[in-house]
Design a protein around this motif. Structure first.
Motif, PDB file in Angstrom:
ATOM      1  N   ILE A 175      13.916  13.732  -4.859  1.00 14.65           N
ATOM      2  CA  ILE A 175      14.491  13.985  -3.542  1.00 14.65           C
ATOM      3  C   ILE A 175      15.912  14.530  -3.683  1.00 14.65           C
ATOM      4  N   ARG A 176      16.704  13.952  -4.574  1.00 14.91           N
ATOM      5  CA  ARG A 176      18.067  14.446  -4.774  1.00 14.91           C
ATOM      6  C   ARG A 176      18.057  15.910  -5.210  1.00 14.91           C
ATOM      7  N   ARG A 177      17.153  16.270  -6.095  1.00 18.17           N
ATOM      8  CA  ARG A 177      17.070  17.645  -6.575  1.00 18.17           C
ATOM      9  C   ARG A 177      16.816  18.606  -5.407  1.00 18.17           C
ATOM     10  N   GLN A 178      15.952  18.210  -4.466  1.00 22.30           N
ATOM     11  CA  GLN A 178      15.648  19.071  -3.324  1.00 22.30           C
ATOM     12  C   GLN A 178      16.807  19.120  -2.337  1.00 22.30           C
ATOM     13  N   ILE A 179      17.488  18.003  -2.141  1.00 25.53           N
ATOM     14  CA  ILE A 179      18.665  17.996  -1.267  1.00 25.53           C
ATOM     15  C   ILE A 179      19.715  18.970  -1.792  1.00 25.53           C
ATOM     16  N   VAL A 180      19.957  18.933  -3.086  1.00 29.06           N
ATOM     17  CA  VAL A 180      21.020  19.742  -3.686  1.00 29.06           C
ATOM     18  C   VAL A 180      20.713  21.231  -3.605  1.00 29.06           C
ATOM     19  N   GLU A 181      19.432  21.605  -3.620  1.00 29.68           N
ATOM     20  CA  GLU A 181      19.085  23.020  -3.453  1.00 29.68           C
ATOM     21  C   GLU A 181      19.597  23.555  -2.124  1.00 29.68           C
ATOM     22  N   ILE A 182      19.585  22.726  -1.100  1.00 31.42           N
ATOM     23  CA  ILE A 182      19.978  23.151   0.243  1.00 31.42           C
ATOM     24  C   ILE A 182      21.441  22.826   0.521  1.00 31.42           C
ATOM     25  N   PRO A 239       4.691   7.166  -7.628  1.00 27.05           N
ATOM     26  CA  PRO A 239       5.752   7.571  -8.542  1.00 27.05           C
ATOM     27  C   PRO A 239       6.890   6.568  -8.537  1.00 27.05           C
ATOM     28  N   GLN A 240       7.540   6.407  -9.662  1.00 24.03           N
ATOM     29  CA  GLN A 240       8.634   5.461  -9.790  1.00 24.03           C
ATOM     30  C   GLN A 240       9.998   6.133  -9.725  1.00 24.03           C
ATOM     31  N   ASP A 241      10.035   7.432  -9.521  1.00 22.04           N
ATOM     32  CA  ASP A 241      11.292   8.179  -9.598  1.00 22.04           C
ATOM     33  C   ASP A 241      11.509   9.023  -8.349  1.00 22.04           C
ATOM     34  N   ILE A 242      11.188   8.464  -7.179  1.00 21.63           N
ATOM     35  CA  ILE A 242      11.254   9.222  -5.939  1.00 21.63           C
ATOM     36  C   ILE A 242      12.639   9.800  -5.724  1.00 21.63           C
ATOM     37  N   ILE A 258       0.812  -1.225   0.000  1.00 22.33           N
ATOM     38  CA  ILE A 258       0.000   0.000   0.000  1.00 22.33           C
ATOM     39  C   ILE A 258       0.841   1.269   0.000  1.00 22.33           C
ATOM     40  N   SER A 259       2.170   1.145   0.098  1.00 23.67           N
ATOM     41  CA  SER A 259       3.030   2.327   0.150  1.00 23.67           C
ATOM     42  C   SER A 259       4.259   2.072  -0.711  1.00 23.67           C
ATOM     43  N   PRO A 260       4.639   3.030  -1.549  1.00 23.73           N
ATOM     44  CA  PRO A 260       5.714   2.784  -2.503  1.00 23.73           C
ATOM     45  C   PRO A 260       7.101   2.810  -1.872  1.00 23.73           C
ATOM     46  N   GLY A 261       8.010   2.058  -2.450  1.00 24.94           N
ATOM     47  CA  GLY A 261       9.410   2.110  -2.057  1.00 24.94           C
ATOM     48  C   GLY A 261       9.733   1.266  -0.843  1.00 24.94           C
ATOM     49  N   TYR A 262      11.005   0.950  -0.713  1.00 26.12           N
ATOM     50  CA  TYR A 262      11.511   0.163   0.410  1.00 26.12           C
ATOM     51  C   TYR A 262      12.223   1.118   1.348  1.00 26.12           C
ATOM     52  N   SER A 263      11.746   1.231   2.577  1.00 24.53           N
ATOM     53  CA  SER A 263      12.210   2.306   3.441  1.00 24.53           C
ATOM     54  C   SER A 263      13.462   1.932   4.227  1.00 24.53           C
ATOM     55  N   SER A 297       3.554  11.662   0.506  1.00 22.05           N
ATOM     56  CA  SER A 297       4.789  12.353   0.846  1.00 22.05           C
ATOM     57  C   SER A 297       5.926  11.345   0.783  1.00 22.05           C
ATOM     58  N   PHE A 298       7.123  11.809   0.349  1.00 22.01           N
ATOM     59  CA  PHE A 298       8.171  10.875  -0.013  1.00 22.01           C
ATOM     60  C   PHE A 298       9.516  11.279   0.572  1.00 22.01           C
ATOM     61  N   ILE A 299      10.320  10.270   0.907  1.00 24.93           N
ATOM     62  CA  ILE A 299      11.554  10.452   1.652  1.00 24.93           C
ATOM     63  C   ILE A 299      12.678   9.667   0.986  1.00 24.93           C
ATOM     64  N   GLY A 300      13.886  10.218   1.058  1.00 31.59           N
ATOM     65  CA  GLY A 300      15.080   9.495   0.641  1.00 31.59           C
ATOM     66  C   GLY A 300      16.077   9.444   1.777  1.00 31.59           C
ATOM     67  N   ALA A 301      16.868   8.372   1.826  1.00 26.86           N
ATOM     68  CA  ALA A 301      17.918   8.233   2.833  1.00 26.86           C
ATOM     69  C   ALA A 301      19.263   8.106   2.134  1.00 26.86           C
ATOM     70  N   THR A 302      20.241   8.866   2.614  1.00 28.57           N
ATOM     71  CA  THR A 302      21.581   8.804   2.055  1.00 28.57           C
ATOM     72  C   THR A 302      22.438   7.809   2.842  1.00 28.57           C
ATOM     73  N   VAL A 303      23.620   7.564   2.345  1.00 31.51           N
ATOM     74  CA  VAL A 303      24.619   6.869   3.146  1.00 31.51           C
ATOM     75  C   VAL A 303      24.975   7.752   4.336  1.00 31.51           C
ATOM     76  N   PRO A 304      25.569   7.186   5.405  1.00 31.56           N
ATOM     77  CA  PRO A 304      26.000   8.027   6.522  1.00 31.56           C
ATOM     78  C   PRO A 304      26.946   9.124   6.051  1.00 31.56           C
TER      79      PRO A 304
END
Length: 428
Positions: free
Chosen positions: A320-327, A313-316, A7-12, A261-268
């Motif tokens: 997310i990367r685009r928004q991270i890079v703005e900041i 969406p298939q391109d989360i 029921i929710s996209p992506g593997y968190s 609403s969608f979230i991305g996680a980076t490496v440490p």
């Protein structure tokens, strides 16, 4: 293969770091109990735990796995107060009522941390939150907010940040100023879900996964919940499906809209990273809020993309990367290891929707982004109501929550147009 929520996209990232996630059986046959709960997120699990601890015979059903919805996949920020600000509440009602709602939210915050500590649930709590301003002309509102919170609502843990302090605490010059709140923080939400379910089950609550409610009705003074493989009959019912209710109960569906609403996680990022050196969580002043934080182990968990129409969406990770890079431009090549989403329940005025939708049946949801602490506390308030004290739940029941316009056919397109208009205003 990693578990993928249907029921929710992506593997968190939460799935990878929550530890053991117990499985509960599906309902197979008919059942009778005192209270039946539909929905295995924060609200339902909290209610089940408190009711079972009080000796109530309670059964909870979840259509998928417990925590598959927003409760196990959200940004993990606790926040302070209601989603609608204390000053906004005061303008709409009066100071006494606004203060009572604010105090309830403060109690909700304390309750969550106390519940986790008392029941030995490790939720990876980290203190501190920064609310930052993306438009310089909005800074006076931040100053006014601090003044109101410290002088009128007796909240001492908040302070204004100028541009220099904001830059230092953020590790970025993207924002013009903001507010630092040391009286709140952020958690690992799936660990809280798993732990609350464990407490509920250990206290005697019957938990059933992969058991979707197909109907809720009253019959002869009893509540009857039907499922594909059995019927549950109870004295009372709590509907706690929030954004995932579909058309299970039409009054609730008319007042609570799912918003993706969608979230991305980076490496440490490492101890030497300038990003959020104090470990606070962040939300900004955009209508389409960007919210992010550093986990205890150093990963940046960044949320911000929203969608206002059905579909996954298939391109989360790209957005997310685009928004991270703005900041944080220096993170343009950082590896994003996980990208996922979920659907939160919103209401028109961004206040919780709590109503007795039929005799003996109460629905609760629509936390509009403040669900981590409010939904857990709502479960406690529901348990109080079953025990005979409805006064505190009634503070939420009395809130005016209009239905979304357009009926079943047009409400989603109208919301799409309205929210995209607000999102466009964020750019100017």
């Amino acid at each position: 293969m990693p578990y993928q929520s249907p029921i929710s996209p992506g593997y968190s990232w939460y799935e990878d770091t929550a530890g053991s996630r117990p499985e509960y059986p599906a309902l197979d046959g008919d059942l009778a109990c005192d209270v039946v709960i539909v929905g295995g997120g924060f609200t339902g699990l909290s209610a089940a735990a408190h009711l079972a601890k009080a000796g109530v015979n309670v059964a909870l059903i979840e259509g998928n796995r417990i925590g598959d919805g927003a409760s196990g996949r959200n940004g993990g920020q606790l926040g302070t107060g209601q989603r609608a600000g204390a000053e906004e509440m005061e303008k709409e009602f009066d100071f006494t009522r606004a203060k009572a709602l604010f105090d309830l939210a403060e109690e909700a915050k304390a309750h969550l941390l106390e519940f986790a500590a008392t029941n030995d649930i490790e939720i990876d709590f980290r203190p501190g939150h920064l609310n930052v301003c993306h438009r310089e002309r909005d800074l006076p509102e931040f100053l006014e907010h601090v003044e109101a919170m410290t002088t009128r609502f007796n909240y001492p843990d908040i302070a204004y940040m100028d541009a220099a302090e904001t830059r230092a605490r953020m590790g970025s010059d993207h924002y013009f100023g903001g507010v630092r709140d040391t009286g709140t923080g952020h958690i690992h939400p799936l660990k809280l879900v798993i732990g609350t379910a464990r407490v509920a089950a250990a206290s005697g609550a019957k938990l059933f996964e992969n058991t979707k409610a197909s109907g809720v009705k009253t019959n002869g003074g009893k509540v009857v919940v039907t499922t594909p493989r059995g019927t549950i009959t109870a004295q009372k019912c709590l509907i706690a499906v929030n954004a995932y209710g579909g058309e299970l109960e039409p009054k609730t569906a008319a007042h609570i809209m799912p918003l993706g609403s969608f979230i991305g996680a980076t490496v440490p990022l490492g101890d030497d990273s300038p990003v959020l050196p104090g470990g606070e969580s962040v939300s900004d002043s955009r209508f389409v809020v960007r919210y992010f934080r550093r986990a205890k182990t150093g990963e940046l968990l960044f949320g911000g993309r929203e969608i206002y129409a059905p579909g996954d969406p298939q391109d989360i990770h790209i957005h997310i990367r685009r928004q991270i890079v703005e900041i944080y431009p220096e993170l343009k090549d950082v590896e994003i290891t996980h990208a996922w989403g979920g659907y939160v329940g919103i209401t028109m005025p961004r206040k919780p929707y709590v109503r007795e939708v039929m005799p003996g049946v109460i629905a609760a949801g629509g936390y509009s982004g403040h669900g981590v602490m409010l939904s857990n506390f709502m479960g406690k308030l529901y348990a109080e109501t079953v025990a005979g004290n409805r006064d505190r739940l009634k503070l939420f029941e009395d809130l005016k929550i209009p239905p979304f316009p357009g009926g079943r056919t047009f409400r989603t397109p109208l919301l799409f147009l309205a929210l995209n208009w607000f999102a466009m205003r964020d750019r100017f």
